[in-house]
Design a protein around this motif. Structure first.
Motif, PDB file in Angstrom:
ATOM      1  N   LEU A 164       0.805  -1.212  -0.054  1.00 26.24           N
ATOM      2  CA  LEU A 164       0.020  -0.064  -0.060  1.00 26.24           C
ATOM      3  C   LEU A 164       1.071   1.168  -0.104  1.00 26.24           C
ATOM      4  N   PRO A 165       1.426   1.655  -1.101  1.00 20.23           N
ATOM      5  CA  PRO A 165       2.401   2.796  -1.170  1.00 20.23           C
ATOM      6  C   PRO A 165       1.670   4.071  -0.864  1.00 20.23           C
ATOM      7  N   ARG A 166       2.023   4.846  -0.273  1.00 20.63           N
ATOM      8  CA  ARG A 166       1.588   6.237  -0.137  1.00 20.63           C
ATOM      9  C   ARG A 166       2.642   7.286  -0.149  1.00 20.63           C
ATOM     10  N   PRO A 167       2.227   8.597  -0.901  1.00 22.27           N
ATOM     11  CA  PRO A 167       3.364   9.590  -1.023  1.00 22.27           C
ATOM     12  C   PRO A 167       3.784  10.050   0.431  1.00 22.27           C
ATOM     13  N   HIS A 168       4.991  10.339   0.481  1.00 22.90           N
ATOM     14  CA  HIS A 168       5.661  10.883   1.513  1.00 22.90           C
ATOM     15  C   HIS A 168       6.561  12.153   1.349  1.00 22.90           C
ATOM     16  N   PRO A 169       6.517  13.304   2.251  1.00 15.22           N
ATOM     17  CA  PRO A 169       7.424  14.381   2.108  1.00 15.22           C
ATOM     18  C   PRO A 169       8.445  14.199   1.363  1.00 15.22           C
ATOM     19  N   VAL A 170       9.173  14.927   0.578  1.00 16.93           N
ATOM     20  CA  VAL A 170      10.644  14.789  -0.170  1.00 16.93           C
ATOM     21  C   VAL A 170      11.395  15.463   0.693  1.00 16.93           C
ATOM     22  N   ARG A 206      10.869  -7.032   2.233  1.00 12.23           N
ATOM     23  CA  ARG A 206       9.672  -6.335   1.850  1.00 12.23           C
ATOM     24  C   ARG A 206      10.228  -4.723   1.609  1.00 12.23           C
ATOM     25  N   GLU A 207       9.655  -4.172   0.784  1.00 15.28           N
ATOM     26  CA  GLU A 207      10.022  -2.562   0.494  1.00 15.28           C
ATOM     27  C   GLU A 207       9.190  -1.618   1.457  1.00 15.28           C
ATOM     28  N   LEU A 208       9.787  -0.687   2.116  1.00 21.22           N
ATOM     29  CA  LEU A 208       9.365  -0.020   2.804  1.00 21.22           C
ATOM     30  C   LEU A 208       9.394   1.477   2.294  1.00 21.22           C
ATOM     31  N   TRP A 209      10.291   1.763   1.545  1.00 20.93           N
ATOM     32  CA  TRP A 209      10.537   3.210   1.023  1.00 20.93           C
ATOM     33  C   TRP A 209      10.953   2.939  -0.423  1.00 20.93           C
ATOM     34  N   ALA A 210      10.544   4.243  -1.255  1.00 18.76           N
ATOM     35  CA  ALA A 210      10.785   4.109  -2.662  1.00 18.76           C
ATOM     36  C   ALA A 210      11.210   5.854  -2.869  1.00 18.76           C
ATOM     37  N   LEU A 211      12.406   6.118  -3.318  1.00 17.50           N
ATOM     38  CA  LEU A 211      12.800   7.267  -3.667  1.00 17.50           C
ATOM     39  C   LEU A 211      13.058   7.483  -5.109  1.00 17.50           C
ATOM     40  N   VAL A 251      13.033  13.474  -5.956  1.00 14.43           N
ATOM     41  CA  VAL A 251      12.090  14.463  -6.198  1.00 14.43           C
ATOM     42  C   VAL A 251      10.718  13.685  -5.940  1.00 14.43           C
ATOM     43  N   ALA A 252      10.640  12.444  -5.471  1.00 12.47           N
ATOM     44  CA  ALA A 252       9.348  12.054  -4.997  1.00 12.47           C
ATOM     45  C   ALA A 252       9.817  10.663  -4.118  1.00 12.47           C
ATOM     46  N   VAL A 253       8.841  10.462  -3.169  1.00 11.86           N
ATOM     47  CA  VAL A 253       8.971   9.488  -2.226  1.00 11.86           C
ATOM     48  C   VAL A 253       7.891   8.872  -1.802  1.00 11.86           C
ATOM     49  N   ARG A 254       7.549   7.428  -1.810  1.00  5.21           N
ATOM     50  CA  ARG A 254       6.580   6.586  -1.514  1.00  5.21           C
ATOM     51  C   ARG A 254       7.117   5.748  -0.235  1.00  5.21           C
ATOM     52  N   THR A 255       6.125   5.477   0.823  1.00  2.02           N
ATOM     53  CA  THR A 255       6.170   4.755   1.764  1.00  2.02           C
ATOM     54  C   THR A 255       5.285   3.712   2.007  1.00  2.02           C
ATOM     55  N   GLU A 256       5.458   2.458   2.608  1.00  2.00           N
ATOM     56  CA  GLU A 256       4.663   1.454   2.977  1.00  2.00           C
ATOM     57  C   GLU A 256       3.778   2.093   4.131  1.00  2.00           C
ATOM     58  N   ALA A 257       2.254   2.072   3.710  1.00  2.00           N
ATOM     59  CA  ALA A 257       1.280   2.266   4.679  1.00  2.00           C
ATOM     60  C   ALA A 257       0.465   1.186   5.213  1.00  2.00           C
ATOM     61  N   HIS A 258       0.540  -0.015   4.529  1.00  2.00           N
ATOM     62  CA  HIS A 258      -0.018  -1.013   5.141  1.00  2.00           C
ATOM     63  C   HIS A 258       0.374  -1.464   6.651  1.00  2.00           C
ATOM     64  N   PRO A 259      -0.788  -1.460   7.383  1.00  2.00           N
ATOM     65  CA  PRO A 259      -0.440  -1.700   8.546  1.00  2.00           C
ATOM     66  C   PRO A 259       0.422  -2.927   8.993  1.00  2.00           C
ATOM     67  N   ALA A 260       0.087  -4.135   8.495  1.00  2.00           N
ATOM     68  CA  ALA A 260       0.657  -5.388   8.578  1.00  2.00           C
ATOM     69  C   ALA A 260       2.049  -5.681   8.066  1.00  2.00           C
ATOM     70  N   HIS A 261       2.721  -4.280   7.273  1.00  2.00           N
ATOM     71  CA  HIS A 261       3.901  -4.774   6.771  1.00  2.00           C
ATOM     72  C   HIS A 261       4.795  -3.311   7.259  1.00  2.00           C
ATOM     73  N   ARG A 262       4.407  -2.585   7.796  1.00  2.00           N
ATOM     74  CA  ARG A 262       4.879  -1.287   8.219  1.00  2.00           C
ATOM     75  C   ARG A 262       5.842  -1.628   9.427  1.00  2.00           C
ATOM     76  N   ALA A 263       7.132  -1.377   9.461  1.00  2.00           N
ATOM     77  CA  ALA A 263       7.999  -2.033  10.315  1.00  2.00           C
ATOM     78  C   ALA A 263       9.034  -0.975  10.328  1.00  2.00           C
ATOM     79  N   GLY A 264      10.006  -0.594  11.259  1.00  2.00           N
ATOM     80  CA  GLY A 264      11.051   0.092  11.211  1.00  2.00           C
ATOM     81  C   GLY A 264      11.019   1.504  11.522  1.00  2.00           C
TER      82      GLY A 264
END
Length: 422
Positions: free
Chosen positions: A312-318, A358-363, A376-389
């Motif tokens: 569940l990727p979600r945009p994140h501040p850059v 599991r991928e948690l961040w993508a830049l 120039v853009a960042v996405r992060t994992e928003a799925h509660p079952a997979h969010r860690a770290g």
């Protein structure tokens, strides 16, 4: 250096670069008059041109990944761009703007009032890629197109690159599979999309009963218009006629005049894919300017097994990061800590948990002025079952860097303001 007897892609690069360097000598009228009719070589050294510089980037990309990453290749073209190598004005401007942080795809598409370039620049550099696809020439079509559109988006330019890549693949196969000039050109045409380049190849196949380069060039063109359709059919006619005789093929490519370095580069790259490096005269190789050291990078390691994309990727501040070229390439080569591993693809840095994959961040990165790189853009994992770290991206990057230094430490490229946004 690569053992060319085991690497047809390197054979093609050698043949391309020698043809380019020798052909470039014949832009000097006195040289042409003195040496062309007698078929005597001008004195060395023979500097190579933009044809070879870009082909070296294609070959380096293949060595690194075994395939083409178009983001990496585009920015390799821009960062290695030497203004004095004979690039055209449009290419000089575009590559400079990309190097300064411009959007590469937009700049390529905007050329020539939005038509994109239909020049021969995509065809001139692609023979090493094609030679690496001898097992399945049809498989060369898509990556050849991908390498083309980084700078040449017009269909004619793309088709020219496809035709040369297919020709190089078929030339390697001709080491063990006999062919005829007409049959060879028809086979290239069969894998080239419909359009002017394919029509030129079909016409070239009908001219294989002729052996006069000038007569063939009068029909097919000799690159004087610097378009793919005006260059590729004649270059491949020369290759088809003298597929087992590298010197004869290159002299024929040069003999018709026109864009002699590019025609000879295409012809030479394809024929050397058939003959191997042994087919190139040793004194021609010695006269050619040496290839740059960066042509031979160590291969990147394969991506670790078991990696999973975000659920569940979600945009994140850059964050406001600036990485040096050295830092960016460290991440490209893959880093691993107790908790994290990195990989890059098409300009995106993927950060995975080392324990789960599991991928948690993508830049998404882009070039910045002064040889730097910035997200120039960042996405992060928003799925509660997979969010860690860690919750903050900067903490992840500091951990990967393997140090607990202050966020503003220039050694890790993380400025103080970055912590406030992520």
């Amino acid at each position: 250096m690569t053992d060319s007897s085991r690497d047809p892609a390197f054979d093609a690069l050698q043949g391309l670069s020698v043809g380019d360097a020798l052909g470039a000598q014949f832009f000097v009228p006195a040289t042409a008059r003195t040496h062309l009719d007698a078929r005597t070589e001008p004195p060395g050294p023979w500097p190579w041109t933009d044809d070879t510089e870009m082909a070296c980037s294609v070959y380096a990309a293949l060595r690194e990944r075994g395939s083409i990453d178009t983001f990496d290749l585009t920015h390799a073209f821009a960062r290695r761009h030497d203004f004095d190598r004979g690039y055209g004005p449009a290419a000089n401007r575009m590559l400079r703007l990309i190097r300064e942080g411009g959007d590469a795809r937009r700049l390529a598409a905007e050329l020539f009032d939005g038509q994109g370039s239909f020049g021969n620049g995509a065809a001139m550099r692609v023979a090493p890629l094609g030679a690496g696809h001898a097992a399945d020439p049809a498989a060369a079509v898509r990556p050849a197109a991908d390498t083309a559109v980084t700078t040449h988006t017009h269909p004619q330019a793309v088709d020219g690159a496809i035709a040369v890549a297919v020709a190089a693949a078929l030339a390697v196969r001709a080491r063990t599979e006999p062919t005829t000039p007409a049959g060879y050109l028809r086979a290239v045409a069969d894998l080239t999309p419909a359009g002017p380049v394919r029509r030129g190849l079909t016409e070239a196949a009908g001219l294989t009963d002729r052996s006069d380069p000038g007569a063939a060039a009068a029909v097919l063109g000799n690159g004087s218009r610097t378009s793919a359709a005006d260059t590729v059919p004649y270059a491949l006619w020369c290759a088809a006629h003298w597929l087992t005789d590298y010197p004869a093929a290159v002299w024929a490519a040069i003999g018709a005049g026109g864009d002699v370095d590019t025609v000879a580069a295409i012809t030479g790259g394809v024929v050397a894919a058939r003959t191997g490096g042994a087919g190139i005269p040793a004194h021609w190789l010695a006269a050619r300017e040496p290839l740059p050291d960066w042509t031979f990078p160590p291969p990147l390691g394969p991506a670790p097994a078991g990696l999973a994309p975000m659920s569940l990727p979600r945009p994140h501040p850059v964050p406001d990061l600036r990485w040096s070229d050295r830092q960016w390439h460290r991440y490209r080569r893959g880093l691993r800590t107790d908790h994290w591993l990195t990989r890059t693809a098409e300009g995106t840095l993927h950060l995975h948990r080392a324990d789960t994959g599991r991928e948690l961040w993508a830049l998404d990165f882009a070039p910045a002025p002064a040889g730097h790189w910035r997200p120039v853009a960042v996405r992060t994992e928003a799925h509660p079952a997979h969010r860690a770290g860690p919750e903050h991206l900067i903490d992840v990057l500091l951990e990967i860097e393997g140090r607990e230094g202050p966020a503003g430490d220039p050694a890790n490229g993380v400025p103080p303001q970055a912590r406030s946004v992520g």
